[in-house]
Design a protein around this motif. Structure first.
Motif, PDB file in Angstrom:
ATOM      1  N   PHE A 129       0.895  -1.023  -0.396  1.00 34.34           N
ATOM      2  CA  PHE A 129       0.355  -0.383   0.044  1.00 34.34           C
ATOM      3  C   PHE A 129       0.921   1.263   0.324  1.00 34.34           C
ATOM      4  O   PHE A 129       0.386   1.946  -0.631  1.00 34.34           O
ATOM      5  CB  PHE A 129      -0.857   0.073   1.158  1.00 34.34           C
ATOM      6  CG  PHE A 129      -2.091  -0.390   1.051  1.00 34.34           C
ATOM      7  CD1 PHE A 129      -3.144  -1.059   0.101  1.00 34.34           C
ATOM      8  CD2 PHE A 129      -2.227  -1.753   2.501  1.00 34.34           C
ATOM      9  CE1 PHE A 129      -4.006  -1.446  -0.211  1.00 34.34           C
ATOM     10  CE2 PHE A 129      -3.161  -2.474   1.858  1.00 34.34           C
ATOM     11  CZ  PHE A 129      -4.519  -3.052   0.714  1.00 34.34           C
ATOM     12  N   GLN A 130       1.948   1.086   1.013  1.00 32.99           N
ATOM     13  CA  GLN A 130       2.704   2.740   0.431  1.00 32.99           C
ATOM     14  C   GLN A 130       3.382   1.953  -0.970  1.00 32.99           C
ATOM     15  O   GLN A 130       3.471   3.650  -1.150  1.00 32.99           O
ATOM     16  CB  GLN A 130       4.152   2.190   1.785  1.00 32.99           C
ATOM     17  CG  GLN A 130       3.242   2.444   3.183  1.00 32.99           C
ATOM     18  CD  GLN A 130       4.923   2.005   4.252  1.00 32.99           C
ATOM     19  OE1 GLN A 130       5.770   2.477   3.972  1.00 32.99           O
ATOM     20  NE2 GLN A 130       4.372   2.192   6.048  1.00 32.99           N
ATOM     21  N   ASP A 131       3.838   1.924  -0.946  1.00 30.30           N
ATOM     22  CA  ASP A 131       4.614   1.533  -2.312  1.00 30.30           C
ATOM     23  C   ASP A 131       3.537   2.011  -3.029  1.00 30.30           C
ATOM     24  O   ASP A 131       4.190   3.368  -4.399  1.00 30.30           O
ATOM     25  CB  ASP A 131       5.128   0.324  -3.336  1.00 30.30           C
ATOM     26  CG  ASP A 131       6.828  -0.181  -2.300  1.00 30.30           C
ATOM     27  OD1 ASP A 131       6.663   0.971  -0.956  1.00 30.30           O
ATOM     28  OD2 ASP A 131       7.179  -0.948  -2.318  1.00 30.30           O
ATOM     29  N   ALA A 132       2.264   2.028  -3.765  1.00 35.04           N
ATOM     30  CA  ALA A 132       1.500   2.952  -4.790  1.00 35.04           C
ATOM     31  C   ALA A 132       0.949   3.382  -4.334  1.00 35.04           C
ATOM     32  O   ALA A 132       0.677   4.425  -5.033  1.00 35.04           O
ATOM     33  CB  ALA A 132       0.328   1.059  -4.470  1.00 35.04           C
ATOM     34  N   ALA A 133       0.833   3.761  -2.740  1.00 32.77           N
ATOM     35  CA  ALA A 133       0.665   5.295  -2.652  1.00 32.77           C
ATOM     36  C   ALA A 133       1.402   5.967  -3.197  1.00 32.77           C
ATOM     37  O   ALA A 133       1.764   7.559  -3.403  1.00 32.77           O
ATOM     38  CB  ALA A 133       0.122   5.791  -1.343  1.00 32.77           C
ATOM     39  N   SER A 134       2.965   6.043  -3.438  1.00 35.17           N
ATOM     40  CA  SER A 134       3.958   6.505  -3.881  1.00 35.17           C
ATOM     41  C   SER A 134       3.653   7.118  -5.484  1.00 35.17           C
ATOM     42  O   SER A 134       4.954   8.009  -5.998  1.00 35.17           O
ATOM     43  CB  SER A 134       5.776   6.220  -3.678  1.00 35.17           C
ATOM     44  OG  SER A 134       5.892   5.168  -4.410  1.00 35.17           O
ATOM     45  N   VAL A 135       2.740   6.322  -5.882  1.00 32.01           N
ATOM     46  CA  VAL A 135       3.278   6.269  -7.572  1.00 32.01           C
ATOM     47  C   VAL A 135       2.330   7.433  -8.428  1.00 32.01           C
ATOM     48  O   VAL A 135       3.077   8.236  -8.739  1.00 32.01           O
ATOM     49  CB  VAL A 135       2.209   4.782  -7.860  1.00 32.01           C
ATOM     50  CG1 VAL A 135       2.525   5.033  -9.463  1.00 32.01           C
ATOM     51  CG2 VAL A 135       4.061   3.979  -7.751  1.00 32.01           C
ATOM     52  N   GLN A 268      10.631  -2.238 -13.640  1.00 35.31           N
ATOM     53  CA  GLN A 268      10.987  -1.192 -14.490  1.00 35.31           C
ATOM     54  C   GLN A 268      11.769   0.442 -13.918  1.00 35.31           C
ATOM     55  O   GLN A 268      12.184   0.925 -13.720  1.00 35.31           O
ATOM     56  CB  GLN A 268       9.867  -1.014 -15.205  1.00 35.31           C
ATOM     57  CG  GLN A 268      10.479  -1.973 -16.726  1.00 35.31           C
ATOM     58  CD  GLN A 268       9.808  -2.458 -17.440  1.00 35.31           C
ATOM     59  OE1 GLN A 268       8.712  -1.789 -17.212  1.00 35.31           O
ATOM     60  NE2 GLN A 268      10.291  -1.977 -19.147  1.00 35.31           N
ATOM     61  N   ILE A 269      10.388   0.402 -12.549  1.00 37.44           N
ATOM     62  CA  ILE A 269      10.024   1.511 -11.763  1.00 37.44           C
ATOM     63  C   ILE A 269      10.001   0.965 -10.057  1.00 37.44           C
ATOM     64  O   ILE A 269       9.518   0.289 -10.283  1.00 37.44           O
ATOM     65  CB  ILE A 269       9.683   3.430 -11.949  1.00 37.44           C
ATOM     66  CG1 ILE A 269       7.851   2.461 -11.824  1.00 37.44           C
ATOM     67  CG2 ILE A 269       9.786   2.921 -13.648  1.00 37.44           C
ATOM     68  CD1 ILE A 269       6.782   3.532 -12.327  1.00 37.44           C
ATOM     69  N   LYS A 270      10.607   1.842  -9.591  1.00 33.33           N
ATOM     70  CA  LYS A 270      10.610   0.983  -7.527  1.00 33.33           C
ATOM     71  C   LYS A 270       9.589   2.663  -6.857  1.00 33.33           C
ATOM     72  O   LYS A 270      10.286   3.947  -8.113  1.00 33.33           O
ATOM     73  CB  LYS A 270      11.765   1.237  -7.252  1.00 33.33           C
ATOM     74  CG  LYS A 270      13.158   2.191  -6.974  1.00 33.33           C
ATOM     75  CD  LYS A 270      14.323   1.610  -6.612  1.00 33.33           C
ATOM     76  CE  LYS A 270      15.499   1.708  -6.869  1.00 33.33           C
ATOM     77  NZ  LYS A 270      16.384   1.696  -6.424  1.00 33.33           N
ATOM     78  N   ALA A 271       9.008   2.408  -5.788  1.00 34.95           N
ATOM     79  CA  ALA A 271       8.750   4.004  -5.011  1.00 34.95           C
ATOM     80  C   ALA A 271      10.463   4.085  -4.518  1.00 34.95           C
ATOM     81  O   ALA A 271      10.653   3.517  -3.643  1.00 34.95           O
ATOM     82  CB  ALA A 271       7.628   3.372  -3.872  1.00 34.95           C
ATOM     83  N   VAL A 272      10.031   5.655  -4.503  1.00 33.89           N
ATOM     84  CA  VAL A 272      10.643   6.201  -4.000  1.00 33.89           C
ATOM     85  C   VAL A 272      10.678   7.208  -2.126  1.00 33.89           C
ATOM     86  O   VAL A 272       9.373   7.750  -2.483  1.00 33.89           O
ATOM     87  CB  VAL A 272      11.657   7.228  -4.725  1.00 33.89           C
ATOM     88  CG1 VAL A 272      12.467   8.597  -3.922  1.00 33.89           C
ATOM     89  CG2 VAL A 272      12.697   6.728  -5.103  1.00 33.89           C
TER      90      VAL A 272
END
Length: 302
Positions: A129-135, A268-272
């Protein structure tokens, strides 16, 4: 339900955590139990009504002049569907979703309703959820402006503000598209930007990148003209473009959000993510984002 309410414009201290009524979905809406949201630069601009004079009137007409018409701010969400309207067909209760509501706001809360035709997609199970919210915020903006710049394979592009929410997304998306990327950032963010795939990095505190002899097909200002205006006369190719996040009002599409989701799923892309705060500490989160030095995204856990 818990919600962060903004009843007037001002500093982060105008935000208040309160109990308000839980929303009920209309016939074409889903109600989302929000698990993570993001404090974006746009959220802070809206909270403080910090807008240039030339867009003061249209902005006020959209969000309110004396105070926000919609008191619960926040644009980004990731969570699971708790209930649905009677005509909803795309989603079902229990689906894990993420997305973006640019003008509907309301994500600084335990629950939010949004049309099933809005910017909402099922979240890949491999993405938290955290990574998804960073996109959605930085990713959709980066996608819009890179498309506007017609970025293609083997092009040479420069991204100023490469360590912010938009910049970190732009670096990674440009690499997926096959471009050669030069990222401009401060000393403390050089390794971060290199790690995202930038071919070259420039420390703007030590080097005047505007005097570079390299010719770019695109120079993208990912932080806005208020912070810096890029010199383009001698550093663009004959068909080169200079684009800024302040240029126009982007139109976001679900197809772009879906593409971002696929990029993340493939690695290919990652959450920052710079920092994560609980909802109770959203004032501190806003203060941090107001400082203008965050790396990537600031996430709120619910």
């Amino acid at each position: 339900m818990r919600a962060v309410v903004c009843t007037k414009y001002g500093s982060p201290d105008v935000l208040q955590l309160k109990d308000i009524s839980k929303p009920k979905p209309k016939k074409n809406e889903v109600c989302i139990r929000i698990r993570a949201t993001s404090v974006t630069a746009s959220d802070c601009i809206i909270r403080g009504f910090k807008v240039p004079f030339k867009i003061w009137l249209p902005m006020g007409l959209v969000i309110g002049f004396r105070k926000p018409r919609k008191s619960v701010l926040g644009m980004v969400f990731a969570g699971e569907i708790e209930s649905i309207g009677q005509s909803v067909k795309k989603f079902k209760i229990g689906d894990q979703v993420f997305g973006f509501d640019r003008f509907g706001f309301g994500t600084y809360a335990d629950f939010k309703c949004i049309s099933e035709d809005g910017l909402i997609l099922e979240k890949p199970s491999s993405i938290s959820f955290q990574d998804a919210a960073s996109v959605p915020f930085g990713g959709l903006l980066a996608m819009h402006y890179l498309k506007k710049g017609n970025v293609m394979k083997n092009q040479n592009i420069l991204i100023y503000g490469a360590s912010g929410a938009v910049g970190t997304s732009a670096v990674q998306i440009a690499k997926v598209l096959g471009a050669t990327v030069t990222g401009v950032c401060s000393t403390g963010n050089l390794e971060l930007v290199k790690g995202l795939g930038a071919d070259f990095v420039i420390d703007y505190t030590k080097e005047d990148f505007t005097k570079s002899e390299t010719r770019f097909d695109l120079k993208f200002n990912a932080v806005g003209n208020k912070k810096v205006k890029l010199n383009c006369e001698k550093s663009l190719t004959k068909t080169g473009k200079l684009i800024c996040v302040d240029d126009g009002t982007p139109k976001f599409q679900t197809t772009d959000l879906d593409l971002l989701s696929k990029y993340m799923k493939k690695g290919q892309i990652k959450a920052v993510i710079d920092r994560v705060y609980p909802l109770e500490d959203i004032i501190e989160a806003h203060r941090y984002v107001d400082g203008g030095h965050k790396k990537g995204n600031v996430i709120i856990n619910l």
